[in-house]
Design an enzyme around this catalytic site. Structure first.
Site, PDB file in Angstrom:
ATOM      1  N   SER A 105       0.818  -1.211   0.000  1.00 42.67           N
ATOM      2  CA  SER A 105       0.000   0.000   0.000  1.00 42.67           C
ATOM      3  C   SER A 105       0.855   1.267   0.000  1.00 42.67           C
ATOM      4  O   SER A 105       1.630   1.489  -0.923  1.00 42.67           O
ATOM      5  CB  SER A 105      -0.949  -0.038   1.204  1.00 42.67           C
ATOM      6  OG  SER A 105      -1.899   0.984   1.156  1.00 42.67           O
ATOM      7  N   ASP A 244      -1.277   1.101  -3.933  1.00 45.33           N
ATOM      8  CA  ASP A 244      -2.190   0.088  -4.468  1.00 45.33           C
ATOM      9  C   ASP A 244      -3.572   0.660  -4.773  1.00 45.33           C
ATOM     10  O   ASP A 244      -4.492  -0.071  -5.118  1.00 45.33           O
ATOM     11  CB  ASP A 244      -2.306  -1.101  -3.524  1.00 45.33           C
ATOM     12  CG  ASP A 244      -3.028  -0.783  -2.220  1.00 45.33           C
ATOM     13  OD1 ASP A 244      -3.045   0.404  -1.818  1.00 45.33           O
ATOM     14  OD2 ASP A 244      -3.544  -1.717  -1.584  1.00 45.33           O
TER      15      ASP A 244
END
Length: 449
Positions: A105, A244
């Site tokens: 992420s 992401d």
């Protein structure tokens, strides 16, 4: 005691350090076994979809995950580089038994992570994650011959996901000038394609990933370059995704930051007016600004608050049937269109609100007034003792008494990083920062490793 690998958002750590190819393979085998015994594969040959972000380590971790799944008899469809919500969407749409996303992420490039998704694109619950950990490296009967999994690339993955995103917007976004910061990540192609496909005039920045530049001075954790680009281009709005693309933050036409609370407030009012806000309630976390809670109540919208983490927001939405939820960090979940936070989807629906009302994002976001909020991250401490230390608890109580109801304090360990977060809201920023720094000092001293 079994070592805990799963945090609040999958397994995450330094790639090829904490998160090795061996661990990725073993986790994938264990996940296949647990889901099979839970009846997820009953009556058919199982298959999984696997996607990744742009980190160079994702290449070898993808190979390890695929090897683990295929060796356990699971067919694998490779999705390539795709946002986490894209993997979730295709897990559901393709009827996959399992989805796997390789991403850390917003974390720095050297980190990586593994997120498992159950059938329907839902995150695994705690019980399944614990079962996977308990089954790691156990003895097992390996399939042979035609019983092993087959692997193929799914060439249309990006097209299917982008088409879905565009289909959720009813009004063409013609005439809106947008700057989109793709964080050199998984949305570098999907993000611009979706916004352009919906009619917006898009300038994409940080959309040339090379495997090592993901989140490097860009994206939702570094908004300066987005602000500069919006002002330079005279754009109407700017959006910043993370690596992401499951979160989205924004800046208005004057370069002012619009955070997840404000975005959530804009979308909540939009859905309420359309009669599509389930139970006239939005789900947020305890980190949400008090100004958000107050604004929603004034608008006749209920606020259900959960622990920090989009998985807890998702859980509350699923259990109670709510249609909108999110976090201040920019995770926004619109359950009519997605099973997880989706940064591109969020940007599209903010733009749709702007197009529908003819109002600027600055005007729309003014629905709430943020109470000054300061967040201090304290690294290098034993976060497991954050809720137990008596000295820390006494310091928090003393500062809360001094605020006398005019603000609030939240101290919590991060679910994904080795840090403790100290969040303080107060009537002024100076007051909030003073309280936060004093408490951070106590945490640093008491919980030092």
């Amino acid at each position: 005691m079994t070592k805990r690998y799963f945090g609040t958002d999958g397994v995450r750590g330094l790639a090829n350090g904490d998160l090795t190819a061996e661990l990725a393979l073993d986790l994938s085998v264990a996940a296949a076994h647990v889901l099979a015994e839970a009846g997820e594969f009953e009556g058919h040959r199982p298959f999984a979809v696997v996607g990744r972000d742009t980190r160079v380590s994702g290449e070898f971790l993808e190979a390890a995950v695929v090897a683990g799944l295929a060796s356990a008899g699971v067919d694998v469809h490779l999705l390539g580089v795709l946002p986490t919500p894209g993997v979730a969407y295709l897990t559901d749409t393709l009827g996959a038994d399992l989805g796997v996303m390789l991403s850390a992420s917003h974390n720095p490039m050297p980190d990586n992570g593994i997120k498992f998704l159950a059938r329907g694109g839902q995150k695994l619950d705690d019980a399944l994650e614990m079962a996977i950990e308990e089954r790691l490296r156990e003895e097992w009967q390996r399939p042979q011959g035609g019983g092993v999994g087959r692997v193929r690339a799914r060439e249309d993955a990006l097209d299917v996901y982008v088409g879905h995103l565009i289909s959720t917007v009813e009004r063409p976004l013609v005439g809106i000038r947008v700057v989109l910061d793709c964080a050199q990540g998984a949305a570098s192609e999907a993000g611009p394609r979706a916004l352009v496909g919906a009619g917006a005039d898009v300038t994409a920045i940080h959309a040339l990933p090379d495997g090592v530049n993901i989140n490097d001075g860009c994206g939702s954790t570094h908004l300066d370059s987005l602000r500069e680009a919006v002002l330079k281009d005279g754009a109407d709005v700017g959006f910043a995704l993370d690596g992401d693309a499951d979160r989205c933050l924004a800046v208005d036409h004057e370069g002012n930051v619009v955070d997840g609370d404000q975005i959530l407030a804009v979308l909540a009012q939009s859905l309420l007016e359309q009669g599509r806000l389930a139970k006239d309630t939005v789900v947020a976390t305890v980190m949400s600004n008090l100004g958000f809670v107050q604004a929603m109540r004034e608008a006749g919208i209920g606020v259900r608050q959960t622990k920090v983490g989009d998985r807890y927001v998702l859980e509350a939405m699923k259990v109670s049937g709510y249609s909108l939820g999110g976090e201040q960090s920019g995770h926004v979940i619109m359950s009519d269109h997605a099973t997880t936070g989706d940064g591109i989807l969020t940007a599209l629906h903010v733009l749709d609100r702007m197009a529908t009302t003819g109002r600027s994002l600055q005007d729309l976001a003014s629905v709430m007034t943020r109470l000054p909020q300061v967040l201090v991250n304290v690294p290098g401490v034993d976060k497991s003792r954050a809720d137990e230390d008596a000295v820390v608890a006494a310091a928090v109580a003393e500062e809360e008494a001094a605020l006398n109801g005019s603000g609030r304090i939240l101290l919590r360990p991060s679910g994904t990083e080795p840090i403790v977060r100290v969040m303080v809201e107060a009537p002024t920023e100076d007051q909030a920062r003073g309280v936060a720094e004093r408490l951070a000092g106590v945490v640093r001293q008491q919980l030092a490793l």
